[in-house]
Design a protein around this motif. Structure first.
Motif, PDB file in Angstrom:
ATOM      1  N   PHE A 194       1.208   6.952  -6.636  1.00  0.00           N
ATOM      2  CA  PHE A 194       0.030   7.769  -6.965  1.00  0.00           C
ATOM      3  C   PHE A 194       0.358   9.262  -6.816  1.00  0.00           C
ATOM      4  N   HIS A 195       1.023   9.603  -5.719  1.00  0.00           N
ATOM      5  CA  HIS A 195       1.384  11.008  -5.512  1.00  0.00           C
ATOM      6  C   HIS A 195       2.441  11.472  -6.525  1.00  0.00           C
ATOM      7  N   LYS A 196       3.417  10.621  -6.786  1.00  0.00           N
ATOM      8  CA  LYS A 196       4.457  10.945  -7.781  1.00  0.00           C
ATOM      9  C   LYS A 196       3.823  11.121  -9.170  1.00  0.00           C
ATOM     10  N   LEU A 197       2.834  10.285  -9.481  1.00  0.00           N
ATOM     11  CA  LEU A 197       2.161  10.372 -10.778  1.00  0.00           C
ATOM     12  C   LEU A 197       1.469  11.728 -10.939  1.00  0.00           C
ATOM     13  N   GLY A 198       0.965  12.265  -9.836  1.00  0.00           N
ATOM     14  CA  GLY A 198       0.383  13.609  -9.883  1.00  0.00           C
ATOM     15  C   GLY A 198       1.396  14.630 -10.366  1.00  0.00           C
ATOM     16  N   GLU A 199       2.638  14.504  -9.875  1.00  0.00           N
ATOM     17  CA  GLU A 199       3.716  15.420 -10.299  1.00  0.00           C
ATOM     18  C   GLU A 199       4.085  15.181 -11.772  1.00  0.00           C
ATOM     19  N   VAL A 200       4.207  13.907 -12.149  1.00  0.00           N
ATOM     20  CA  VAL A 200       4.574  13.561 -13.532  1.00  0.00           C
ATOM     21  C   VAL A 200       3.520  14.096 -14.511  1.00  0.00           C
ATOM     22  N   LEU A 201       2.256  13.933 -14.154  1.00  0.00           N
ATOM     23  CA  LEU A 201       1.170  14.409 -15.029  1.00  0.00           C
ATOM     24  C   LEU A 201       1.145  15.939 -15.091  1.00  0.00           C
ATOM     25  N   THR A 202       1.439  16.576 -13.965  1.00  0.00           N
ATOM     26  CA  THR A 202       1.456  18.043 -13.941  1.00  0.00           C
ATOM     27  C   THR A 202       2.515  18.590 -14.895  1.00  0.00           C
ATOM     28  N   ASP A 207       9.305   4.364 -11.754  1.00  0.00           N
ATOM     29  CA  ASP A 207      10.781   4.401 -11.791  1.00  0.00           C
ATOM     30  C   ASP A 207      11.334   5.481 -10.859  1.00  0.00           C
ATOM     31  N   GLU A 208      10.700   6.643 -10.863  1.00  0.00           N
ATOM     32  CA  GLU A 208      11.174   7.749 -10.022  1.00  0.00           C
ATOM     33  C   GLU A 208      11.033   7.430  -8.535  1.00  0.00           C
ATOM     34  N   CYS A 209      10.086   6.551  -8.200  1.00  0.00           N
ATOM     35  CA  CYS A 209       9.932   6.140  -6.794  1.00  0.00           C
ATOM     36  C   CYS A 209      10.880   4.989  -6.433  1.00  0.00           C
ATOM     37  N   ILE A 239       0.839  -1.208   0.000  1.00  0.00           N
ATOM     38  CA  ILE A 239       0.000   0.000   0.000  1.00  0.00           C
ATOM     39  C   ILE A 239       0.871   1.254   0.000  1.00  0.00           C
ATOM     40  N   GLU A 240       1.954   1.215   0.776  1.00  0.00           N
ATOM     41  CA  GLU A 240       2.856   2.377   0.828  1.00  0.00           C
ATOM     42  C   GLU A 240       3.438   2.679  -0.562  1.00  0.00           C
ATOM     43  N   MET A 241       3.839   1.629  -1.281  1.00  0.00           N
ATOM     44  CA  MET A 241       4.369   1.824  -2.637  1.00  0.00           C
ATOM     45  C   MET A 241       3.316   2.467  -3.541  1.00  0.00           C
TER      46      MET A 241
END
Length: 424
Positions: free
Chosen positions: A187-195, A229-231, A180-182
């Motif tokens: 999910f949060h990193k994807l928000g940055e990538v999409l932004t 990958d970034e995570c 779940i932590e991963m």
């Protein structure tokens, strides 16, 4: 202690999309109680059990369920009084007979299923154990790998993404807590990538994932891979798709929507095959229309690097599962008990799948309820993986906490090892 049913009460509540739902409470002579409310999907397959609504436009835009409440209390209730709450099959069969229609049209699949859940829960309460333990018949040894619907397709301004759900599957661990932590980190990193891809923050979509940033599925998976990958979780998180292709299928031409073009069943299968060769894909669900049986058999033959799942094709229905097995149309199915309308029928479908080497993947519905009984199915049946929404909004978070609690409560429990099932 006496397990005879002494009361069946019902009322209207609202689900997580603020649509009315029928909630039923059953009480036994010994004081055990169980409560149940049927969730409803946003996309409802044509073969699902009937959802009974009042159709009065002056209240909740016609979606109220007062009729269902009335049937639960005044038609079903009296028929169940005095029955043993632990005899789930007898209770469900009594309701099926009372209704008397193939799709539970008279009393409503939502009415019958809500009563069915309430009885199931009361039976577990009578034994003073969690429902998942009542299902398992012992302490559980595994909890399923949750699959997170992080990007939602559909119709957006300027384009339509034909595939409905883009999921991440954090499987490379034996710890549910870390899984779940991963997922939360990605999910949060994807928000940055999409932004940075869009030049602005992504919209929140109707299923609480991010709105699809492109009509190209490959582009979306590439952005998701970048976030993984970034995570630093490259080899621990894989993908899954729910195409929900019946929603985008044109019956007149027999063609599907892909990247703004209309394509044939064969072209869609070939494209899916290409995606599975580029990305590690745990499963692809509802790749084709709910009536494209020949296409599904071909997809199973072609797609060797992923598991082909049916949902709208099979709708947790034993007869349709039999047909899917006989025609090699799917490798497994999505288990949504509300589709068929009773706990017993859902269990029968599950048993058939298990006996015939088909994978069952329980799933919540987008119009869910906080305490969805599907979680008890997932944990009690010890399935390999299950479908969750994005890690955003209360009823979805609660499902994750449910898994962590069940795991912590059972000392020898661990995350299911899905590695032997993976085809990539």
């Amino acid at each position: 202690m006496d397990n005879k049913i002494v009361s069946v009460r019902a009322q209207q509540i609202i689900d997580c999309k603020c649509r009315p739902a029928v909630e039923v409470e059953i009480r036994t002579e010994s004081g055990a109680t169980g409560r149940g409310a049927a969730p409803t999907g946003t996309s409802v397959g044509m073969h699902e059990s009937f959802v009974l609504r009042d159709g009065d436009p002056s209240t909740y835009k016609g979606l109220s369920v007062h009729k269902a409440v009335d049937y639960a209390e005044n038609v079903i209730g009296p028929a169940l009084i005095g029955m043993d709450v632990s005899d789930q099959r007898a209770i469900d069969e009594k309701m099926i007979a009372l209704d008397g229609t193939p799709d539970k049209h008279r009393l409503g699949g939502n009415t019958i299923y809500s009563v069915s859940i309430a009885a199931f829960r009361a039976a577990a309460d009578a034994r003073a154990i969690p429902l998942y333990e009542h299902i398992a018949g012992r302490d559980i040894r595994t909890v399923p790998v949750p699959c997170f619907n992080v990007v939602n397709g559909g119709r957006y301004e300027g384009f339509t993404q034909g595939f409905n759900e883009f999921l991440i599957v954090p499987y490379g661990t034996d710890s549910i807590d870390f899984s779940i932590e991963m997922a939360v980190a990605v999910f949060h990193k994807l928000g940055e990538v999409l932004t940075s891809y869009l030049g602005h923050k992504p919209q929140v979509a109707s299923s609480y994932g991010y709105a699809a940033p492109s009509e190209d599925p490959e582009m979306i998976l590439t952005l998701m891979q970048k976030a993984i990958d970034e995570c630093g979780y490259s080899d621990r998180i894989a993908f899954a798709l729910d195409c929900a292709s019946s929603e985008m299928y044109d019956k007149q031409t027999g063609r599907y929507l892909l990247k703004g073009e209309r394509v044939s069943s064969d072209e869609l299968i070939a494209y899916a095959k290409y995606l599975t060769e580029r990305f590690n894909m745990v499963f692809i669900e509802d790749l084709l229309d709910e009536n494209d049986w020949a296409g599904y058999s071909k997809a199973v033959r072609e797609l060797k690097r992923t598991i082909v799942l049916g949902d709208d094709l099979t709708v947790t229905n034993l007869e349709l599962l039999r047909r899917a097995h006989d025609t090699h149309a799917v490798d497994g199915f999505v288990l949504k008990p509300n589709q068929v309308g009773t706990i017993t029928e859902a269990m029968d479908a599950y048993k058939f799948a298990q006996e015939h080497g088909m994978i069952a993947v329980p799933s919540g519905r987008s119009g869910g309820v906080v305490d969805d009984v599907v979680m008890d199915f997932s944990v009690g049946l010890e399935v390999p993986f299950q479908k969750n929404g994005a890690p955003r909004s209360g009823e979805r978070i609660e499902k994750l906490n449910f898994l962590m609690r069940a795991n912590a409560r059972s000392s020898a429990c661990r995350l299911y090892d899905i590695a032997p099932l993976l085809r990539f």
